[in-house]
Design an enzyme around this catalytic site. Structure first.
Site, short mmCIF file in Angstrom:
data_model
loop_
_atom_site.label_atom_id
_atom_site.label_comp_id
_atom_site.label_asym_id
_atom_site.label_seq_id
_atom_site.Cartn_x
_atom_site.Cartn_y
_atom_site.Cartn_z
CG ASP A 294 51.96 48.09 20.20
OD1 ASP A 294 53.15 47.89 20.48
OD2 ASP A 294 51.05 47.29 20.49
CG ASP B 296 53.76 41.73 19.43
OD1 ASP B 296 53.66 40.93 18.49
OD2 ASP B 296 54.84 42.02 19.96
#
Length: 224
Positions: free
Chosen positions: A13, A15
Protein backbone atom coordinates in the site's frame (compact mmCIF):
# COMPACT_ATOMS: atom_id res chain seq x y z
CA UNK A 1 11.61 -11.20 17.38
CA UNK A 2 12.92 -11.77 13.85
CA UNK A 3 11.19 -13.93 11.27
CA UNK A 4 12.26 -14.95 7.78
CA UNK A 5 9.71 -15.29 4.98
CA UNK A 6 10.13 -16.47 1.39
CA UNK A 7 7.93 -14.86 -1.25
CA UNK A 8 7.76 -14.37 -4.99
CA UNK A 9 6.86 -10.68 -4.71
CA UNK A 10 6.15 -7.90 -2.22
CA UNK A 11 3.01 -5.77 -2.55
CA UNK A 12 2.78 -2.41 -0.80
CA UNK A 13 0.00 0.00 0.00
CA UNK A 14 1.16 3.62 -0.19
CA UNK A 15 -0.31 6.09 2.33
CA UNK A 16 0.63 5.10 5.87
CA UNK A 17 2.56 2.09 4.59
CA UNK A 18 5.42 3.48 2.50
CA UNK A 19 4.58 7.18 2.75
CA UNK A 20 3.51 9.29 5.71
CA UNK A 21 1.10 11.73 4.09
CA UNK A 22 -1.15 12.09 7.13
CA UNK A 23 -0.72 15.87 7.47
CA UNK A 24 -1.62 16.55 3.84
CA UNK A 25 -4.52 14.09 3.90
CA UNK A 26 -5.98 15.69 6.99
CA UNK A 27 -5.68 19.18 5.53
CA UNK A 28 -7.58 18.13 2.41
CA UNK A 29 -10.40 16.38 4.22
CA UNK A 30 -10.77 19.29 6.63
CA UNK A 31 -11.26 21.59 3.63
CA UNK A 32 -13.93 19.22 2.34
CA UNK A 33 -15.66 19.15 5.72
CA UNK A 34 -15.60 22.95 5.97
CA UNK A 35 -17.27 23.19 2.55
CA UNK A 36 -20.15 20.95 3.67
CA UNK A 37 -20.47 21.52 7.39
CA UNK A 38 -19.27 18.03 8.29
CA UNK A 39 -17.44 16.75 11.36
CA UNK A 40 -13.80 16.13 10.34
CA UNK A 41 -13.35 13.47 13.03
CA UNK A 42 -16.17 11.39 11.56
CA UNK A 43 -14.99 11.71 7.97
CA UNK A 44 -11.31 11.08 8.75
CA UNK A 45 -12.16 8.01 10.84
CA UNK A 46 -13.40 6.16 7.77
CA UNK A 47 -11.41 7.72 4.95
CA UNK A 48 -8.12 5.88 5.42
CA UNK A 49 -7.62 3.16 2.83
CA UNK A 50 -10.80 4.04 0.96
CA UNK A 51 -11.02 5.60 -2.49
CA UNK A 52 -11.83 9.30 -2.43
CA UNK A 53 -15.05 8.93 -4.43
CA UNK A 54 -16.36 6.34 -1.98
CA UNK A 55 -15.68 8.59 1.01
CA UNK A 56 -17.33 11.53 -0.71
CA UNK A 57 -20.41 9.45 -1.58
CA UNK A 58 -20.64 8.24 2.01
CA UNK A 59 -20.44 11.63 3.71
CA UNK A 60 -21.44 14.40 1.30
CA UNK A 61 -24.86 16.00 1.79
CA UNK A 62 -27.69 14.82 -0.49
CA UNK A 63 -27.56 16.43 -3.89
CA UNK A 64 -23.79 16.82 -3.94
CA UNK A 65 -22.16 16.19 -7.31
CA UNK A 66 -19.90 13.34 -6.16
CA UNK A 67 -17.79 13.30 -9.33
CA UNK A 68 -17.15 17.04 -9.21
CA UNK A 69 -16.39 17.00 -5.50
CA UNK A 70 -14.03 14.06 -5.93
CA UNK A 71 -12.18 15.90 -8.69
CA UNK A 72 -11.87 18.96 -6.43
CA UNK A 73 -10.46 16.84 -3.59
CA UNK A 74 -7.97 15.07 -5.85
CA UNK A 75 -6.77 18.43 -7.18
CA UNK A 76 -6.29 19.61 -3.60
CA UNK A 77 -4.27 16.48 -2.79
CA UNK A 78 -2.09 16.77 -5.87
CA UNK A 79 -1.31 20.40 -5.11
CA UNK A 80 -0.49 19.82 -1.43
CA UNK A 81 2.30 17.37 -0.62
CA UNK A 82 3.80 19.50 2.16
CA UNK A 83 5.08 17.30 4.98
CA UNK A 84 4.90 14.08 2.94
CA UNK A 85 7.84 11.82 3.85
CA UNK A 86 8.88 8.21 3.49
CA UNK A 87 8.58 5.87 6.44
CA UNK A 88 11.99 5.20 7.99
CA UNK A 89 13.89 2.54 6.07
CA UNK A 90 11.43 2.43 3.16
CA UNK A 91 13.84 3.85 0.59
CA UNK A 92 16.57 1.45 1.66
CA UNK A 93 14.28 -1.58 1.43
CA UNK A 94 12.87 -0.65 -1.97
CA UNK A 95 16.43 -0.14 -3.20
CA UNK A 96 17.13 -3.79 -2.44
CA UNK A 97 14.22 -5.09 -4.51
CA UNK A 98 14.32 -6.13 -8.17
CA UNK A 99 11.98 -3.87 -10.12
CA UNK A 100 9.84 -6.78 -11.29
CA UNK A 101 9.39 -8.23 -7.79
CA UNK A 102 7.33 -5.56 -6.10
CA UNK A 103 4.23 -3.50 -6.77
CA UNK A 104 2.35 -0.52 -5.40
CA UNK A 105 -1.37 -1.06 -4.75
CA UNK A 106 -3.03 2.16 -3.62
CA UNK A 107 -6.48 3.69 -3.23
CA UNK A 108 -5.07 6.93 -4.62
CA UNK A 109 -5.27 7.80 -8.30
CA UNK A 110 -2.23 7.49 -10.56
CA UNK A 111 -1.26 11.18 -10.61
CA UNK A 112 -1.55 11.49 -6.84
CA UNK A 113 0.46 8.31 -6.32
CA UNK A 114 3.23 9.67 -8.52
CA UNK A 115 3.23 12.99 -6.66
CA UNK A 116 3.32 11.50 -3.18
CA UNK A 117 5.98 8.90 -3.97
CA UNK A 118 8.15 11.60 -5.56
CA UNK A 119 7.60 13.96 -2.62
CA UNK A 120 8.73 11.18 -0.29
CA UNK A 121 11.79 10.42 -2.43
CA UNK A 122 10.63 6.90 -3.28
CA UNK A 123 10.79 5.17 -6.67
CA UNK A 124 7.80 3.81 -8.54
CA UNK A 125 7.91 0.11 -9.37
CA UNK A 126 7.18 -1.36 -12.77
CA UNK A 127 3.70 -2.37 -11.58
CA UNK A 128 1.46 0.30 -10.05
CA UNK A 129 -2.23 -0.41 -9.42
CA UNK A 130 -4.25 2.66 -8.43
CA UNK A 131 -7.87 3.62 -7.90
CA UNK A 132 -7.99 4.34 -11.63
CA UNK A 133 -7.26 0.70 -12.48
CA UNK A 134 -9.92 -1.17 -10.50
CA UNK A 135 -13.70 -1.37 -10.49
CA UNK A 136 -13.87 -2.14 -6.78
CA UNK A 137 -11.71 -0.56 -4.10
CA UNK A 138 -10.37 -2.10 -0.93
CA UNK A 139 -11.46 -4.24 0.94
CA UNK A 140 -12.12 -5.97 -2.37
CA UNK A 141 -8.97 -7.92 -3.36
CA UNK A 142 -9.11 -6.79 -7.00
CA UNK A 143 -6.13 -4.45 -6.72
CA UNK A 144 -3.85 -7.02 -5.14
CA UNK A 145 -4.96 -9.76 -7.51
CA UNK A 146 -4.32 -7.47 -10.46
CA UNK A 147 -0.84 -6.58 -9.17
CA UNK A 148 0.11 -10.23 -8.69
CA UNK A 149 -1.15 -11.09 -12.17
CA UNK A 150 0.85 -8.28 -13.75
CA UNK A 151 3.96 -9.47 -11.91
CA UNK A 152 3.28 -13.02 -13.07
CA UNK A 153 3.16 -14.51 -9.57
CA UNK A 154 0.68 -16.47 -7.51
CA UNK A 155 -1.00 -14.01 -5.11
CA UNK A 156 -0.68 -16.66 -2.39
CA UNK A 157 3.09 -16.34 -2.74
CA UNK A 158 3.14 -12.60 -2.00
CA UNK A 159 3.74 -10.58 1.14
CA UNK A 160 1.32 -7.64 1.49
CA UNK A 161 2.26 -4.60 3.58
CA UNK A 162 -0.72 -2.58 4.81
CA UNK A 163 -1.56 -0.15 7.59
CA UNK A 164 -5.37 0.06 7.49
CA UNK A 165 -8.33 -2.24 8.04
CA UNK A 166 -9.66 -2.11 4.48
CA UNK A 167 -6.23 -2.80 3.00
CA UNK A 168 -5.46 -5.68 5.35
CA UNK A 169 -8.77 -7.27 4.49
CA UNK A 170 -8.05 -6.83 0.78
CA UNK A 171 -4.59 -8.38 1.08
CA UNK A 172 -5.89 -11.37 3.01
CA UNK A 173 -8.78 -11.87 0.59
CA UNK A 174 -6.28 -11.96 -2.27
CA UNK A 175 -4.37 -14.74 -0.50
CA UNK A 176 -1.33 -12.68 0.44
CA UNK A 177 0.59 -13.02 3.69
CA UNK A 178 -0.21 -9.73 5.37
CA UNK A 179 2.09 -7.63 7.53
CA UNK A 180 0.70 -4.74 9.59
CA UNK A 181 2.71 -1.52 9.29
CA UNK A 182 2.22 0.82 12.25
CA UNK A 183 -0.28 0.86 15.10
CA UNK A 184 -3.57 -0.22 13.47
CA UNK A 185 -5.45 -2.50 15.83
CA UNK A 186 -8.61 -3.48 13.93
CA UNK A 187 -9.95 -6.99 13.46
CA UNK A 188 -7.90 -7.67 10.33
CA UNK A 189 -4.68 -6.99 12.28
CA UNK A 190 -5.39 -9.60 14.96
CA UNK A 191 -2.79 -12.36 14.90
CA UNK A 192 -0.74 -10.73 12.14
CA UNK A 193 2.96 -9.85 12.39
CA UNK A 194 3.60 -6.15 12.80
CA UNK A 195 6.46 -3.77 12.04
CA UNK A 196 6.82 -0.15 13.13
CA UNK A 197 8.72 0.84 9.97
CA UNK A 198 11.30 -0.64 7.60
CA UNK A 199 14.45 -0.10 9.60
CA UNK A 200 16.22 -3.46 9.90
CA UNK A 201 13.91 -5.05 7.30
CA UNK A 202 16.09 -6.80 4.72
CA UNK A 203 15.37 -8.59 1.46
CA UNK A 204 17.65 -10.61 -0.82
CA UNK A 205 16.95 -12.51 -4.01
CA UNK A 206 17.30 -16.30 -3.94
CA UNK A 207 16.85 -17.50 -7.49
CA UNK A 208 13.20 -16.95 -8.40
CA UNK A 209 12.19 -15.95 -4.86
CA UNK A 210 12.81 -13.25 -2.27
CA UNK A 211 14.08 -13.92 1.24
CA UNK A 212 12.59 -11.32 3.56
CA UNK A 213 13.82 -10.75 7.12
CA UNK A 214 11.38 -8.91 9.39
CA UNK A 215 12.04 -7.62 12.92
CA UNK A 216 8.40 -7.99 13.96
CA UNK A 217 6.55 -7.29 17.13
CA UNK A 218 4.67 -10.31 18.42
CA UNK A 219 1.21 -10.57 16.83
CA UNK A 220 -1.80 -9.68 18.91
CA UNK A 221 -3.54 -12.73 20.41
CA UNK A 222 -6.79 -13.96 18.91
CA UNK A 223 -9.67 -13.00 21.24
CA UNK A 224 -11.25 -15.88 23.14
Amino acid sequence: MTIVVTAQALLFDMDGTLVDSSAAVERTWRRFCARHGLDPAVVLAGAHGQRTAETVAEHAPPGTDVAAETAWLVAQDIADTRGTVALPGAAELLGQLPGDRWALVTSAGRELAERRMAAAGLPLPEVVVTADDVRRGKPDPEGYLRAAARLGVDPRATVVFEDAELGLRAGRAAGGWTVVVGPHGGDAAVGRPRITDYRDVACVGTGDALRLTLPVRLPAPVPA
